[in-house]
Enzyme design. Structure first.
Site, PDB file in Angstrom:
ATOM      1  N   CYS A  74       0.814  -1.222   0.000  1.00 37.76           N
ATOM      2  CA  CYS A  74       0.000   0.000   0.000  1.00 37.76           C
ATOM      3  C   CYS A  74       0.851   1.276   0.000  1.00 37.76           C
ATOM      4  O   CYS A  74       0.584   2.214  -0.762  1.00 37.76           O
ATOM      5  CB  CYS A  74      -0.966  -0.012   1.183  1.00 37.76           C
ATOM      6  SG  CYS A  74      -0.197  -0.482   2.743  1.00 37.76           S
TER       7      CYS A  74
ATOM      8  N   HIS B 256      -2.773   6.539   4.565  1.00 31.33           N
ATOM      9  CA  HIS B 256      -1.339   6.712   4.812  1.00 31.33           C
ATOM     10  C   HIS B 256      -0.903   8.078   4.264  1.00 31.33           C
ATOM     11  O   HIS B 256      -1.444   8.568   3.266  1.00 31.33           O
ATOM     12  CB  HIS B 256      -0.520   5.653   4.066  1.00 31.33           C
ATOM     13  CG  HIS B 256      -0.650   4.258   4.609  1.00 31.33           C
ATOM     14  ND1 HIS B 256      -1.315   3.943   5.759  1.00 31.33           N
ATOM     15  CD2 HIS B 256      -0.141   3.072   4.129  1.00 31.33           C
ATOM     16  CE1 HIS B 256      -1.232   2.634   5.974  1.00 31.33           C
ATOM     17  NE2 HIS B 256      -0.536   2.088   4.994  1.00 31.33           N
TER      18      HIS B 256
HETATM   19  N1  LIG Z   1      -5.204  -3.193   5.447  1.00 32.22           N
HETATM   20  C1  LIG Z   1      -4.534  -2.564   4.475  1.00 32.22           C
HETATM   21  O1  LIG Z   1      -4.492  -1.330   4.432  1.00 32.22           O
HETATM   22  C2  LIG Z   1      -3.818  -3.346   3.408  1.00 32.22           C
HETATM   23  C3  LIG Z   1      -3.297  -2.638   2.325  1.00 32.22           C
HETATM   24  C4  LIG Z   1      -2.633  -3.329   1.304  1.00 32.22           C
HETATM   25  C5  LIG Z   1      -2.507  -4.699   1.375  1.00 32.22           C
HETATM   26  N2  LIG Z   1      -3.015  -5.364   2.444  1.00 32.22           N
HETATM   27  C6  LIG Z   1      -2.876  -6.820   2.441  1.00 32.22           C
HETATM   28  O2  LIG Z   1      -4.160  -7.376   2.178  1.00 32.22           O
HETATM   29  C7  LIG Z   1      -4.322  -8.609   2.867  1.00 32.22           C
HETATM   30  C8  LIG Z   1      -5.551  -8.518   3.776  1.00 32.22           C
HETATM   31  O3  LIG Z   1      -5.329  -7.498   4.732  1.00 32.22           O
HETATM   32  P1  LIG Z   1      -6.483  -6.930   5.680  1.00 32.22           P
HETATM   33  O4  LIG Z   1      -5.892  -5.690   6.223  1.00 32.22           O
HETATM   34  O5  LIG Z   1      -7.793  -6.879   4.985  1.00 32.22           O
HETATM   35  O6  LIG Z   1      -6.516  -8.055   6.837  1.00 32.22           O
HETATM   36  P2  LIG Z   1      -7.710  -8.411   7.879  1.00 32.22           P
HETATM   37  O7  LIG Z   1      -8.599  -7.251   8.056  1.00 32.22           O
HETATM   38  O8  LIG Z   1      -7.030  -8.985   9.052  1.00 32.22           O
HETATM   39  O9  LIG Z   1      -8.524  -9.572   7.114  1.00 32.22           O
HETATM   40  C9  LIG Z   1      -7.971 -10.855   6.907  1.00 32.22           C
HETATM   41  C10 LIG Z   1      -8.943 -11.709   6.138  1.00 32.22           C
HETATM   42  O10 LIG Z   1      -8.337 -12.996   5.935  1.00 32.22           O
HETATM   43  C11 LIG Z   1      -9.271 -13.995   6.349  1.00 32.22           C
HETATM   44  N3  LIG Z   1      -8.609 -15.203   6.850  1.00 32.22           N
HETATM   45  C12 LIG Z   1      -7.865 -15.353   7.972  1.00 32.22           C
HETATM   46  N4  LIG Z   1      -7.463 -16.636   8.108  1.00 32.22           N
HETATM   47  C13 LIG Z   1      -7.972 -17.309   7.042  1.00 32.22           C
HETATM   48  C14 LIG Z   1      -7.913 -18.657   6.621  1.00 32.22           C
HETATM   49  N5  LIG Z   1      -7.240 -19.578   7.303  1.00 32.22           N
HETATM   50  N6  LIG Z   1      -8.573 -19.007   5.478  1.00 32.22           N
HETATM   51  C15 LIG Z   1      -9.252 -18.072   4.773  1.00 32.22           C
HETATM   52  N7  LIG Z   1      -9.343 -16.762   5.117  1.00 32.22           N
HETATM   53  C16 LIG Z   1      -8.705 -16.395   6.237  1.00 32.22           C
HETATM   54  C17 LIG Z   1     -10.065 -13.330   7.449  1.00 32.22           C
HETATM   55  O11 LIG Z   1     -11.264 -14.049   7.642  1.00 32.22           O
HETATM   56  P3  LIG Z   1     -11.979 -14.154   9.104  1.00 32.22           P
HETATM   57  O12 LIG Z   1     -12.717 -12.865   9.296  1.00 32.22           O
HETATM   58  O13 LIG Z   1     -12.882 -15.317   8.947  1.00 32.22           O
HETATM   59  O14 LIG Z   1     -10.880 -14.355  10.103  1.00 32.22           O
HETATM   60  C18 LIG Z   1     -10.272 -11.938   6.839  1.00 32.22           C
HETATM   61  O15 LIG Z   1     -11.306 -11.988   5.882  1.00 32.22           O
HETATM   62  C19 LIG Z   1      -3.007  -8.844   3.643  1.00 32.22           C
HETATM   63  O16 LIG Z   1      -2.157  -9.643   2.866  1.00 32.22           O
HETATM   64  C20 LIG Z   1      -2.434  -7.438   3.760  1.00 32.22           C
HETATM   65  O17 LIG Z   1      -1.033  -7.432   3.895  1.00 32.22           O
HETATM   66  C21 LIG Z   1      -3.671  -4.723   3.451  1.00 32.22           C
END
Ligand SMILES: NC(=O)c1ccc[n+]([C@@H]2O[C@H](COP(=O)([O-])OP(=O)(O)OC[C@H]3O[C@@H](n4cnc5c(N)ncnc54)[C@H](OP(=O)(O)O)[C@@H]3O)[C@@H](O)[C@H]2O)c1
Length: 341
Positions: free
Chosen positions: A129, A243
């Site tokens: 990001c 950010h």
């Molecule tokens: N947040 C940001 O600003 C941002 C920006 C760029 C990239 N990213 C990347 O995008 C990805 C997601 O980030 P996020 O911030 O959205 O994280 P998050 O809010 O923690 O969400 C994680 C997701 O993954 C799912 N998950 C966890 N364990 C799992 C499993 N064993 N099988 C299938 N699904 C599973 C969770 O489902 P449950 O709800 O069922 O646990 C939830 O839907 C990461 O790789 C992160 O590095 C994030």
């Protein structure tokens, strides 16, 4: 136009839920949507186009019949499950770090290297990001004068650590407001409210964090600049969303501030907010409170780098962008749109 079967892996998270909105907003031709998450979420529902959609547990079999899979889970889940999506015939656009530096995987910001989508072998990666937010405004300046060095400090919102990061900061703000004890930090290494944490990711032997090195490594791949030199410091700040980054660029060729301003004013994905005489601070420069929940990278505080011995070759600026939208979900849906064009 054909309608596509689209799955979101990690549909319940910060990025996954935003993807649902972005698919609607960008009018992506979705015929069927599949929402996949952990077993904890199976059976719950999320809304898409006003209808309840039941969340399924993500398993390799869940990708059968999918045309496009948008990955919004962490690196381990992406590595474990997304190869099965490719085997099932889907094209994957993944947000995790798992595949970004794989030479067989294009790493794409559509405003910069949309053409790289053409050589994918089943997976396309969405960049980090902070990398997207830095490169969208750097690219038009690079096209003018050839960027060779970047010095960057990031001010990264709590929601960059996903839904748990956002919830942790909200709970700390609430406790502070009501005079209660601040809950023990879990998502971050230390209390974030009233604080700054100058570490995102693990340290390497030189003392740089993994997040800091992403800007150089991913920047080189996206801009096709193998020699690009980047010195980056990443800091987590007590902001819920969006950010911000302070960026100093050194160029191969001379560039005037007027040229830079004109290029930024017309660049796709950029909004120039740079008026020192404006009455309101909101019109003087970008701030994260103004750039949240929209898709552009706002740029301001444009000025010469007076520390550069060749003043004609150094420019410094400030930018802010919503990292859940353009830093993740919006960019991923833009890539998916390139696939169905
Ligand atoms: N947040 C940001 O600003 C941002 C920006 C760029 C990239 N990213 C990347 O995008 C990805 C997601 O980030 P996020 O911030 O959205 O994280 P998050 O809010 O923690 O969400 C994680 C997701 O993954 C799912 N998950 C966890 N364990 C799992 C499993 N064993 N099988 C299938 N699904 C599973 C969770 O489902 P449950 O709800 O069922 O646990 C939830 O839907 C990461 O790789 C992160 O590095 C994030």
């Amino acid at each position: 136009m054909k309608d596509y079967t689209v799955a979101i892996l990690g549909a319940t998270g910060a990025v996954g839920t935003q993807m649902l909105t972005c698919l609607e907003e960008q009018e992506f031709p979705v015929g069927t949507i599949k929402l996949l998450a952990s077993a904890r979420s199976a059976g719950k529902t999320l809304k898409f186009r006003g209808e309840d959609v039941v969340i399924e547990e993500a398993t390799p079999a869940a990708f059968e019949g999918c045309d496009i899979v948008l990955g919004a889970a962490d690196d381990a889940v992406a590595k474990q499950l997304l190869p099965a999506a490719v085997e099932a015939g889907a094209t994957v656009v993944d947000n995790s770090h798992a595949f970004r530096m794989d030479p067989d995987v294009p790493l794409v910001i559509p405003e910069i290297n949309a053409d790289d989508v053409a050589w994918h072998k089943g997976i396309i990666a969405n960049p980090n990001c902070a990398t997207i937010i830095a490169l969208v405004p750097t690219w038009p300046l690079h096209q003018l004068a050839g960027v060779k060095r970047m010095i960057v400090s990031t001010y990264q919102a709590a929601s960059g650590a996903g839904a748990p990061g956002m919830a942790e900061l909200e709970a700390q703000i609430k406790a502070m407001g009501s005079g209660e004890a601040i809950p023990e930090p879990k998502a971050f290494a230390a209390q974030l409210v009233s604080n700054l944490i100058p570490q995102i990711g693990g340290f390497d032997d030189e003392g740089y964090t993994s997040e800091e090195m992403k800007l150089q490594n991913e920047g080189r791949k996206i801009m096709h600049l193998p020699e690009l030199a980047v010195c980056c410091t990443c800091v987590r700040v007590p902001v819920l969303r969006s950010h911000s980054e302070s960026i100093t660029l050194e160029f191969e060729r001379d560039i005037t501030l007027d040229e830079a301003r004109e290029a930024l004013a017309t660049a796709p994905g950029v909004k120039l907010v740079d008026d020192r005489s404006a009455e309101s601070a909101h019109d003087r420069f970008p701030m994260p409170i103004d750039t949240s929940d929209q898709d552009l990278i706002w740029v301001g505080r444009l000025r010469r780098d007076i520390s550069n011995p060749n003043a004609a070759r150094g420019i410094t600026f400030w930018c802010c962008g919503d990292q859940i939208r353009k830093g993740a979900a919006t960019n991923a849906v833009q890539i998916a749109k390139l696939l169905v064009k």
